[in-house]
Design a protein around this motif. Structure first.
Motif, PDB file in Angstrom:
ATOM      1  N   ASP A   1       0.820  -1.218   0.000  1.00 35.73           N
ATOM      2  CA  ASP A   1       0.000   0.000   0.000  1.00 35.73           C
ATOM      3  C   ASP A   1       0.855   1.270   0.000  1.00 35.73           C
ATOM      4  O   ASP A   1       0.498   2.269  -0.636  1.00 35.73           O
ATOM      5  CB  ASP A   1      -0.943   0.008   1.204  1.00 35.73           C
ATOM      6  CG  ASP A   1      -2.035  -1.047   1.095  1.00 35.73           C
ATOM      7  OD1 ASP A   1      -2.309  -1.486  -0.037  1.00 35.73           O
ATOM      8  OD2 ASP A   1      -2.606  -1.436   2.135  1.00 35.73           O
ATOM      9  N   ALA A   2       1.987   1.242   0.723  1.00 40.18           N
ATOM     10  CA  ALA A   2       2.831   2.442   0.811  1.00 40.18           C
ATOM     11  C   ALA A   2       3.748   2.585  -0.392  1.00 40.18           C
ATOM     12  O   ALA A   2       4.067   3.698  -0.817  1.00 40.18           O
ATOM     13  CB  ALA A   2       3.654   2.418   2.091  1.00 40.18           C
ATOM     14  N   GLY A   3       4.198   1.461  -0.964  1.00 40.57           N
ATOM     15  CA  GLY A   3       5.078   1.509  -2.124  1.00 40.57           C
ATOM     16  C   GLY A   3       6.346   2.293  -1.838  1.00 40.57           C
ATOM     17  O   GLY A   3       6.968   2.155  -0.782  1.00 40.57           O
ATOM     18  N   GLU A   4       6.720   3.182  -2.779  1.00 39.72           N
ATOM     19  CA  GLU A   4       7.951   3.954  -2.635  1.00 39.72           C
ATOM     20  C   GLU A   4       7.885   4.985  -1.513  1.00 39.72           C
ATOM     21  O   GLU A   4       8.901   5.601  -1.167  1.00 39.72           O
ATOM     22  CB  GLU A   4       8.272   4.676  -3.958  1.00 39.72           C
ATOM     23  CG  GLU A   4       8.831   3.777  -5.042  1.00 39.72           C
ATOM     24  CD  GLU A   4      10.140   3.127  -4.635  1.00 39.72           C
ATOM     25  OE1 GLU A   4      10.992   3.807  -4.026  1.00 39.72           O
ATOM     26  OE2 GLU A   4      10.306   1.923  -4.892  1.00 39.72           O
ATOM     27  N   ASP A   5       6.712   5.172  -0.937  1.00 40.55           N
ATOM     28  CA  ASP A   5       6.556   6.183   0.110  1.00 40.55           C
ATOM     29  C   ASP A   5       6.693   5.611   1.513  1.00 40.55           C
ATOM     30  O   ASP A   5       6.388   6.289   2.499  1.00 40.55           O
ATOM     31  CB  ASP A   5       5.193   6.870  -0.032  1.00 40.55           C
ATOM     32  CG  ASP A   5       5.033   7.554  -1.378  1.00 40.55           C
ATOM     33  OD1 ASP A   5       6.017   8.166  -1.841  1.00 40.55           O
ATOM     34  OD2 ASP A   5       3.939   7.465  -1.971  1.00 40.55           O
ATOM     35  N   ILE A   6       7.173   4.371   1.626  1.00 40.68           N
ATOM     36  CA  ILE A   6       7.259   3.735   2.949  1.00 40.68           C
ATOM     37  C   ILE A   6       8.218   4.474   3.872  1.00 40.68           C
ATOM     38  O   ILE A   6       7.951   4.637   5.070  1.00 40.68           O
ATOM     39  CB  ILE A   6       7.653   2.241   2.812  1.00 40.68           C
ATOM     40  CG1 ILE A   6       7.558   1.530   4.170  1.00 40.68           C
ATOM     41  CG2 ILE A   6       9.028   2.085   2.200  1.00 40.68           C
ATOM     42  CD1 ILE A   6       6.168   1.404   4.705  1.00 40.68           C
ATOM     43  N   GLU A   7       9.360   4.960   3.339  1.00 35.23           N
ATOM     44  CA  GLU A   7      10.305   5.690   4.201  1.00 35.23           C
ATOM     45  C   GLU A   7       9.681   6.988   4.717  1.00 35.23           C
ATOM     46  O   GLU A   7       9.819   7.327   5.898  1.00 35.23           O
ATOM     47  CB  GLU A   7      11.612   5.997   3.458  1.00 35.23           C
ATOM     48  CG  GLU A   7      12.524   4.807   3.277  1.00 35.23           C
ATOM     49  CD  GLU A   7      12.176   3.978   2.057  1.00 35.23           C
ATOM     50  OE1 GLU A   7      11.253   4.393   1.304  1.00 35.23           O
ATOM     51  OE2 GLU A   7      12.799   2.918   1.848  1.00 35.23           O
ATOM     52  N   ALA A   8       8.990   7.706   3.833  1.00 38.33           N
ATOM     53  CA  ALA A   8       8.321   8.947   4.252  1.00 38.33           C
ATOM     54  C   ALA A   8       7.266   8.646   5.312  1.00 38.33           C
ATOM     55  O   ALA A   8       7.126   9.391   6.295  1.00 38.33           O
ATOM     56  CB  ALA A   8       7.693   9.636   3.043  1.00 38.33           C
ATOM     57  N   LEU A   9       6.520   7.561   5.129  1.00 38.74           N
ATOM     58  CA  LEU A   9       5.493   7.183   6.099  1.00 38.74           C
ATOM     59  C   LEU A   9       6.116   6.896   7.458  1.00 38.74           C
ATOM     60  O   LEU A   9       5.584   7.310   8.499  1.00 38.74           O
ATOM     61  CB  LEU A   9       4.730   5.960   5.592  1.00 38.74           C
ATOM     62  CG  LEU A   9       3.653   5.403   6.531  1.00 38.74           C
ATOM     63  CD1 LEU A   9       2.566   6.453   6.777  1.00 38.74           C
ATOM     64  CD2 LEU A   9       3.046   4.122   5.967  1.00 38.74           C
ATOM     65  N   MET A  10       7.248   6.210   7.474  1.00 36.28           N
ATOM     66  CA  MET A  10       7.889   5.886   8.745  1.00 36.28           C
ATOM     67  C   MET A  10       8.429   7.142   9.435  1.00 36.28           C
ATOM     68  O   MET A  10       8.397   7.254  10.660  1.00 36.28           O
ATOM     69  CB  MET A  10       8.996   4.861   8.530  1.00 36.28           C
ATOM     70  CG  MET A  10       8.493   3.486   8.106  1.00 36.28           C
ATOM     71  SD  MET A  10       7.319   2.750   9.282  1.00 36.28           S
ATOM     72  CE  MET A  10       8.418   2.370  10.650  1.00 36.28           C
ATOM     73  N   ILE A  11       8.921   8.112   8.647  1.00 34.84           N
ATOM     74  CA  ILE A  11       9.356   9.392   9.243  1.00 34.84           C
ATOM     75  C   ILE A  11       8.162  10.072   9.917  1.00 34.84           C
ATOM     76  O   ILE A  11       8.262  10.565  11.047  1.00 34.84           O
ATOM     77  CB  ILE A  11       9.967  10.321   8.176  1.00 34.84           C
ATOM     78  CG1 ILE A  11      11.314   9.768   7.690  1.00 34.84           C
ATOM     79  CG2 ILE A  11      10.158  11.737   8.729  1.00 34.84           C
ATOM     80  CD1 ILE A  11      11.901  10.541   6.517  1.00 34.84           C
ATOM     81  N   LEU A  12       7.027  10.086   9.219  1.00 35.44           N
ATOM     82  CA  LEU A  12       5.823  10.703   9.774  1.00 35.44           C
ATOM     83  C   LEU A  12       5.372   9.988  11.046  1.00 35.44           C
ATOM     84  O   LEU A  12       5.041  10.639  12.047  1.00 35.44           O
ATOM     85  CB  LEU A  12       4.696  10.681   8.734  1.00 35.44           C
ATOM     86  CG  LEU A  12       3.315  11.149   9.209  1.00 35.44           C
ATOM     87  CD1 LEU A  12       3.376  12.580   9.738  1.00 35.44           C
ATOM     88  CD2 LEU A  12       2.285  11.033   8.087  1.00 35.44           C
ATOM     89  N   CYS A  13       5.381   8.672  11.029  1.00 36.37           N
ATOM     90  CA  CYS A  13       4.899   7.913  12.189  1.00 36.37           C
ATOM     91  C   CYS A  13       5.789   8.126  13.406  1.00 36.37           C
ATOM     92  O   CYS A  13       5.298   8.268  14.529  1.00 36.37           O
ATOM     93  CB  CYS A  13       4.818   6.429  11.845  1.00 36.37           C
ATOM     94  SG  CYS A  13       3.492   6.050  10.689  1.00 36.37           S
TER      95      CYS A  13
END
Length: 472
Positions: free
Chosen positions: A361-373
């Motif tokens: 679901d996150a695809g290439e944005d997984i790193e950005a999502l983890m920074i946000l979390c």
């Protein structure tokens, strides 16, 4: 005043001084370039004001270079611009301005240097340096802008009510400069912003949003958002953000102030990323909380589904703020919708299937999502913060392990809709979607391997359940 310019800049200013002398006009370096050089802040823009024709001076300066740079000029505004490799220089004749009540576009007339400095928005932007033979290099500072730079104060040269009523965008600029430079807005100036906040309604949304983006890209964006709120501007330009403010208590049970929590999250993100759109995702991650807030007896406050509601709000907010309605918006929307998912993965006994689904679901944005979390952890309890961060490190390790073995990020199932239609002689329709979804879910759940052979066999099995047989 010792202002450190590069040899290249000094070379340019000498050319401007010589060209001005030959034309018989006085010229001055003014505004942001002077301010930033005094502060020690990088700058690539220089403004030249002359007591004459700015376009004529620009051409005279350009002709002193070989090759001659292009002069972009705008007769209507009396301005011209030369772009050099490391500096953009704008030329304009000194002017005085007058405003009507319902517009921020001034009536302009030729003026003196004093007139030009009077029309500047803030004292720190009214500084000028002479490029004239008789006093070359002299700082001209009628409003003690240098003192305000040393004291880190933002204030207007003239009465603030006049300054902000004339051009209400200056209220946004005051807050933006205070945020970028970590300066304090003078009390009288800030009081005037509060009193004139309603005037912001005559400013175009594009100009307002440009200032918001500059605030967002500042080292500590929360400073600007807090000033916008306290001034009353935020209630006008972005009321959904104001809805986050405050904590409500029933039977002694309350919830955190989601406005100030959000500001802390933006600052946390800013420590790790300069990505403007990741910062917007941080700003909007809890925007769905006000409409989902409920009090449950014996349990307390809940915000069930706020990530889904917030995701739906993102396109409307982007449209209203005139932010780009493209992949940038979709990136922010995705992160708002997914920002709770990694938290659920910090619990014990999380399956590889759940990890696969997040990666998919996150695809290439997984790193950005983890920074946000990680940025979303704002508890004052240091032990709690440390425990959550340690859990996130475990999740990150699991994500890496599953990605390494399954290669699921940005993955597409090995069986496409075209293959399904060709195999069973189908046309696009519901049956194709059922089989395709079943294959995808089986792979994500680990029921079958992520390869063509396993997926093909599973396709035949699922099609049989729909009374479909492969073509011979």
């Amino acid at each position: 005043m010792d202002i450190k310019c590069t040899d290249r800049e000094l070379f340019l200013f000498k050319k401007i001084a010589t060209a001005s002398q030959e034309l018989g006009v006085a010229s001055y370096l003014i505004g942001g370039f002077v301010r930033d050089k005094i502060i020690g802040r990088p700058t690539k823009d220089a403004d030249i004001v002359c007591l004459g024709d700015g376009i004529e001076l620009a051409h005279a300066v350009a002709n002193r270079f070989n090759p001659v740079p292009t002069v972009a000029f705008f007769k209507t505004f009396g301005t011209a611009q030369i772009k050099l490799s490391d500096l953009e220089v704008e030329f304009v004749g000194a002017r005085k301005e007058s405003y009507s009540r319902d517009s921020r576009k001034p009536e302009v007339a030729p003026g003196s240097l004093e007139d030009d400095q009077n029309r500047r928005d803030f004292t720190i932007n009214a500084l000028a340096i002479s490029l004239n033979r008789e006093n070359y290099g002299t700082l001209i500072d009628p409003f003690n802008g240098l003192g305000d730079i040393e004291a880190k104060i933002i204030q207007t040269p003239l009465a603030p009510d006049q300054t902000f009523s004339d051009d209400p965008l200056r209220m946004m600029r005051a807050i933006r400069f205070a945020t970028q430079l970590n300066f304090t807005i003078a009390e009288a100036t800030f009081t005037s912003i509060c009193n004139n906040a309603q005037r912001i309604k005559i400013v175009s949304q594009e100009r307002i949003t440009d200032e918001l983006n500059k605030i967002m890209l500042s080292p500590k964006p929360s400073l600007g958002w807090d000033l916008l709120y306290k001034s009353g501007l935020l209630q006008i330009i972005f009321p959904q953000m104001v809805d986050l403010q405050g904590a409500e208590y029933i039977d002694g049970m309350g919830h955190k102030d989601n406005f100030y929590h959000t500001l802390q999250v933006i600052d946390n993100v800013a420590e790790h990323s300069n990505d403007l759109w990741l910062r917007w995702a941080a700003l909007l991650h809890d925007i769905g909380k006000p409409p989902t807030k409920r009090f449950e007896e014996g349990h307390g406050w809940t915000f069930h589904g706020h990530e889904v509601v917030g995701g739906r709000m993102v396109p409307k907010i982007f449209s209203r703020l005139k932010l780009p309605m493209n992949e940038k918006m979709r990136f922010v929307q995705k992160l708002v919708e997914l920002h709770l998912r990694p938290i659920s993965l910090t619990k014990e006994n999380i399956t590889d299937s759940a990890i696969r689904r997040l990666l998919f679901d996150a695809g290439e944005d997984i790193e950005a999502l983890m920074i946000l979390c990680k940025a979303d952890i704002t508890s004052k309890n240091k032990y709690k913060v440390r425990r959550f961060l340690q859990n996130y490190e475990l999740v990150a390790a699991r994500l890496e392990q599953v990605e390494e073995s399954d290669r699921i990020r940005n993955w597409q199932p090995p069986i496409t809709g075209e293959i399904i239609m060709q195999t069973f002689g189908l046309t696009p329709g519901k049956q194709v979607g059922i089989i395709k979804d079943a294959i995808r879910e089986a792979i994500l759940d680990g029921v079958i391997a992520n390869n063509y052979e396993a997926a093909h066999a599973y396709m035949v099995e699922q099609a049989a359940a729909l009374n479909l047989k492969p073509l011979q």
